[in-house]
Design a protein around this motif. Structure first.
Motif, PDB file in Angstrom:
ATOM      1  N   ARG A   1      -5.863   0.571   2.629  1.00 36.14           N
ATOM      2  CA  ARG A   1      -6.192   0.478   1.209  1.00 36.14           C
ATOM      3  C   ARG A   1      -6.628  -0.941   0.805  1.00 36.14           C
ATOM      4  O   ARG A   1      -7.316  -1.115  -0.217  1.00 36.14           O
TER       5      ARG A   1
ATOM      6  N   THR B   1       0.821  -1.207   0.000  1.00 33.22           N
ATOM      7  CA  THR B   1       0.000   0.000   0.000  1.00 33.22           C
ATOM      8  C   THR B   1       0.857   1.260   0.000  1.00 33.22           C
ATOM      9  O   THR B   1       1.982   1.267   0.507  1.00 33.22           O
TER      10      THR B   1
ATOM     11  N   PHE C   1      -6.414   5.647   3.987  1.00 33.76           N
ATOM     12  CA  PHE C   1      -7.035   5.670   2.664  1.00 33.76           C
ATOM     13  C   PHE C   1      -8.506   6.003   2.828  1.00 33.76           C
ATOM     14  O   PHE C   1      -9.225   5.366   3.606  1.00 33.76           O
TER      15      PHE C   1
END
Length: 275
Positions: free
Chosen positions: A183, A92, A139
């Motif tokens: 994420r 990520t 995220f």
């Protein structure tokens, strides 16, 4: 125009269109990254802290300038090497940024020691203050997952008309592990969400009392977070990590890890085959 020439031109046009689309995505990514640096306190404060090294560096004594320049080159090359390794290993963007900033802070303080120990102390204080005042943002997108309150989750699990399976992520924005892996879950939901399997998230930072109900410990610096639980017809059938505090995951959360643990490929095949 021959058929072969037409096919060649068509293939070239598609390739050019794909390259343009990739370039556009990269450009949008750069613009998004720059906007986050300006708008988010975590990135903005770090940017200003690193930028402040330039005027401090210009005031360095002449007799230390040459030695300092050599160490700066060494530190920069070392930083690039570690960042390249992390770029390959980390899944990520959030995890890569967190590790890269950590390395940058270490190398900056090490180089500052050569200039003046007071400068190194100054940067140490700045980074400590940033750590206390700002937190790395997770995220922000959900994919196809639903943001749920504890009451909504109970209603979904008790509702016989909902999907057969629910995979729920229990997280807290104050947990660095949750931020690093934030994420993964949205991207998994986009790939595997269907009429058989749904995805949802519950923020234990907002609803900490819910943790005990689902056997999640918030002790030890929230070491059990994030926790993922798979429900089948409202009944828990699998979770990661296990109930025990000592069972907190030692490996970083990745899409591959979650996919294998909950057999998401099998559930997707069951949906496709109508079983």
């Amino acid at each position: 125009m021959s058929h072969e020439t037409s096919k060649l031109l068509s293939s070239t046009a598609r390739r050019d269109s794909s390259e343009i689309a990739n370039m556009e995505k990269k450009r949008e990514g750069v613009i998004e990254g720059m906007s986050r640096i300006v708008s988010d306190p975590y990135y903005f404060l770090h940017f200003m802290a690193f930028f402040s090294y330039l005027p401090i560096r210009s005031s360095a004594a002449p007799y230390t300038s040459h030695r300092l320049f050599d160490r700066e080159i060494q530190a920069f090359l070392a930083f690039l090497m570690f960042s390249a390794i992390k770029m390959v290993r980390e899944e990520t963007w959030e995890a890569f940024v967190a590790d890269s900033l950590l390395y940058a802070k270490i190398f900056l303080i090490a180089v500052s020691l050569i200039m003046d120990y007071r400068v190194a102390v100054w940067f140490s204080i700045i980074f400590s203050v940033i750590y206390l005042l700002a937190q790395q943002p997770a995220f922000s997108k959900l994919g196809t997952a639903k943001k749920l309150t504890p009451m909504q989750l109970e209603d979904l699990l008790s509702d016989g008309n909902t999907t057969k399976y629910w995979l729920i992520e229990f997280f807290a924005c104050s947990s660095s592990k949750c931020v690093r892996s934030s994420r993964c879950f949205p991207e998994l939901s986009i790939t595997y969400s269907n009429n058989l399997l749904s995805f949802g998230t519950v923020d234990l930072g907002l609803f900490p009392n819910t943790a005990a109900k689902f056997g999640i410990s918030l002790a030890g610096g929230m070491s059990q977070l994030p926790t993922y639980i798979l429900f089948e017809k409202g009944v828990e059938v699998s979770r990661f990590p296990d109930f025990y505090v000592d069972a907190a995951p030692s490996l970083p959360i990745t899409k591959k890890l979650l996919c294998q643990h909950f057999e998401l490929d099998r559930l997707l095949l069951d949906y496709i085959n109508g079983t």
